[in-house]
Each structure stands twice: as C-alpha cells, then as structure tokens.
Design a protein around this motif. Sequence first.
Motif, PDB file in Angstrom:
ATOM      1  N   THR A 191      -7.379  33.665  -3.157  1.00 52.47           N
ATOM      2  CA  THR A 191      -7.284  32.722  -4.268  1.00 52.47           C
ATOM      3  C   THR A 191      -5.839  32.555  -4.709  1.00 52.47           C
ATOM      4  O   THR A 191      -5.340  31.439  -4.886  1.00 52.47           O
ATOM      5  CB  THR A 191      -8.131  33.208  -5.452  1.00 52.47           C
ATOM      6  N   TRP A 215      -8.437  27.897 -12.134  1.00 55.11           N
ATOM      7  CA  TRP A 215      -8.873  29.163 -11.556  1.00 55.11           C
ATOM      8  C   TRP A 215      -9.640  30.010 -12.567  1.00 55.11           C
ATOM      9  O   TRP A 215     -10.425  30.871 -12.185  1.00 55.11           O
ATOM     10  CB  TRP A 215      -7.670  29.972 -11.066  1.00 55.11           C
ATOM     11  N   PHE A 221     -14.557  31.083  -9.086  1.00 56.12           N
ATOM     12  CA  PHE A 221     -14.634  32.301  -8.267  1.00 56.12           C
ATOM     13  C   PHE A 221     -15.936  32.353  -7.467  1.00 56.12           C
ATOM     14  O   PHE A 221     -15.978  32.937  -6.380  1.00 56.12           O
ATOM     15  CB  PHE A 221     -14.470  33.548  -9.133  1.00 56.12           C
TER      16      PHE A 221
END
Length: 297
Positions: A191, A215, A221
């Motif tokens: 990520t 994010w 996620f």
Amino acid sequence: MQLMLRDGSLGPFLTQVITTAQAEDKLSEDELKHIKSKAVLMSLKFADKFYNKHKMHLLEQASHDVIGVVSLGLQELSNSDIHQALTLLLAPEGLVKPFQKGWNMLVTVSKKTGKASLYGDVEEQLLQHIASPPDAEEWTGVAHYQHALTEHRRTQSMQLLQQQFYARTHFDEFEHFSLEEVLAEVVFYRTLTGGDKVRQDLKKRIRNITLQPHWFSDAFFQLQTEATLTELPEANANAIREDLGQHFIPALLRTLNFAKSYQALTHTDASPEKLDALEGKQGLTNPLLGWPQYIEL
C-alpha cells in the motif's frame, strides 16, 4: 478381520458403506468375503512394513490403520456418497485405490518436523487419529484430517506469501508467528510503496512517502487485501480468508494512523531513540499489525 459395526451411522466410512449395502441387499456374501480377504492381506502387508506381522496386537493395529486410511480415501473419492463408495469397493482395484488415496492425503498434510516418523512420510499422531476399529461407535478421522489440512494450507500460504511478495529469500522462522502477520506486512508495505516487494526498509522510506487521504479507510484496506489474495491460488487464498480475524482490517488502519505520527516525527529529525520510544509505546497499547518488527543495526 471384522468389518461390521454395531451402529453403522457414525463408525468408519468403510464399515458404514458395508452396513448400508447389506441392509439394502446390494452386497453379496461372496463380495463381502472378497473385501474382507483383501483387507486382511493389506493389513498383513502394512504390519510387515511398519510393525511386526507375527504379533497379534500389532497385526490388529495394522487392520485399524488400514480401515482408517481406506475410509478416508473412500470418502474423498466418493464425495461421501455411500452408493458411489460401494461401486468403488466392488471395482477390480477394490480397497487398494481408496487406501492409496487416503495415504497420499495424509502424506500431503503431515508436518515435516525433521523427526523420523514410524510411517515414513505420514505423521504418527495423525495416523493414530485416522485409524479406527471397525466396531467403533464414532469415527472422527475426517475431522482430524480436515484440521490437519487447514494447518497445512495455513503454513503453505505463509510460505507462498513470503516467496511471492518478499524481495529476500531467507526468512527467520521467529520473525512472524502467524499467517495474519505475514499478510498484514505484505498488504501494508505494498500500500505504502505502490506494490513493491517487501524489504526491510520501510522505516527509512516512510519519511518520503506521501500518505494519500483515501488510504485512511477500512474499505480501502479491504480492497488492498483482496487484491493481494487474488494473486494466490484459490485454495490458499480461501485458507487465508478463513484465518483472518474481524479486527484485521481495523488494525491495518490503526497502523497507518501510527505511520502518519511516525512520519511526522522523522521530519523533526528525531533521534532513533525517540522513534523507538514512539513505536514501543504504540505497540504496547495497540499491536501494530503490518508494521515492520525488524531491528535496524
């Protein structure tokens, strides 16, 4: 060698099949005699290879082993269908094919500890769980096999994650203690770096990484995790999904918020001691899932 059950509904699958077939008049006396004689011969060969065929109690144990292994393979080959299983038993291969299938299943899921097993590639304790007297009131062999299969896939999945997503080839067995920890590090590193292979440099790179606002959400996620899992074989990806706890995604988000604080502190040219203190404090209050645990020397 006795193959009949007092109650055919819960005992070894082999004897379940025989009991049902007899009740439905689908198994003749000659066919049953042939199955029994084949089972005796296989038990003698098994005892000769792993025990002592001249000692009655060991020959009896060998018969229990054969019944358990055949039951495991027969249930797998027939997809637990009693009538399909009977067809397999009456085929020219008889008990041999189910035994070979069951044995290969046990070989696959047996742990390779480096310690020699009495049964070669099959773990001793696992075979003991699979083995069963023919008149057992309950056979839990499949449940024990399924547990061993789950553990095997968990270990295999951890190795696959390391091989596919890490830049290094040597791994410390004490670095990660769970599949969840390995996946978390992969997802978190990819990520932050745009999909790079995991290296032991995130604490240095974090200073120059731009943390994107989008994010900071569970949904993001979740997508990142699924994107990683789709790169693995389906069986292993499913094994990982089953292993993940409900706090996996929130823990990654919490770690990202910590990374933001850690990054801000690096921009003040804080000493390594201050950075370690921040990391230690956060790690004590909330585990930093996905945050690198390596020590920089």
